[in-house]
Design a protein around this motif. Structure first.
Motif: not given
Lengths: 112, 112
Positions: B32, B36, B43-44, B46, B51, B89, B96-100, B102-104
């Protein structure tokens, strides 16, 4: 409008002080997160919780603790703040099905 | 754990030109990949996600492509406008739904 609310929005404190950042949500989501944002480092996960009795460490949990007081409330504590914890902190919730994160407006913390 | 790298860190384009932001990830189990957008002081939020069962997804002027073999995915913005100026980002998780993770982030500046 269902939202994610963070308090305080801005806080200046001194080294060694205990700080709590609070987050409440009206989205009805079970999953809640605390992220830290530093320039050039993206969003780093501090802690996350998938329901009231579930607490998990993220990438950068050292120096932080959390409490999930209810489905709608998730607070972040810095037991003894230090200057390198100066950052913008975001609380977020997510829909377990779509995975979309909904962020609060952020809490800017400065530790002198 | 997952590691997401994002390039470039800053990108400046002329209004009307295209912009491309690239991300690579390390965990082949990730499936997934959301993007953002964070406007200045906000705020970030989506903007698009993809997928692993899909190679490309488009929504008006934005599109995302995914190459699972090479473990990279990209955001394409066509006909850029000043309101596209923001930090973008990329992120990855195994579902989807699990912890993400992130890139920098990429700071995109669209010059009128």
């Amino acid at each position: 409008d269902a939202d994610v609310t963070q308090t305080p929005r801005n806080r200046i404190t001194k080294t060694g002080k205990r700080i709590m950042l609070e987050c409440s949500q009206t989205k009805g989501h079970d999953r809640m997160y605390w992220y830290r944002q530093d320039p050039g480092l993206g969003l780093q996960l501090i802690y996350y919780s998938f329901d009231v009795k579930d607490i998990n460490k993220g990438e950068i949990s050292d120096g932080y603790s959390v409490s999930r007081q209810a489905q709608a409330k998730f607070s972040l504590s810095l037991e003894s703040a230090i200057p390198n914890q100066t950052a913008l902190y975001f609380c977020a919730t997510s829909d377990w099905n779509t995975g979309e994160l909904f962020f609060g407006e952020g809490s800017r913390l400065t530790v002198l | 754990g997952e590691n997401v790298e994002q390039h470039p860190s800053t990108l400046s384009v002329q209004e009307g030109d295209s912009a491309v932001i690239k991300c690579t990830y390390s965990d082949s189990a990730s499936n997934y990949f959301p993007w953002y957008k964070q406007e200045l002081g906000k705020r970030p939020q989506l903007i698009i996600d993809i997928r692993s069962n899909v190679g490309e997804k488009k929504d008006q002027r934005i599109a995302v492509t995914l190459n699972k073999t090479a473990k990279h995915f990209s955001l394409h913005i066509t006909e850029t406008q000043p309101e596209d100026s923001a930090v973008y980002f990329c992120a990855a998780s195994w579902e989807a739904g699990n912890m993400l993770t992130f890139g920098g982030g990429t700071r995109l500046m669209v010059k009128p």
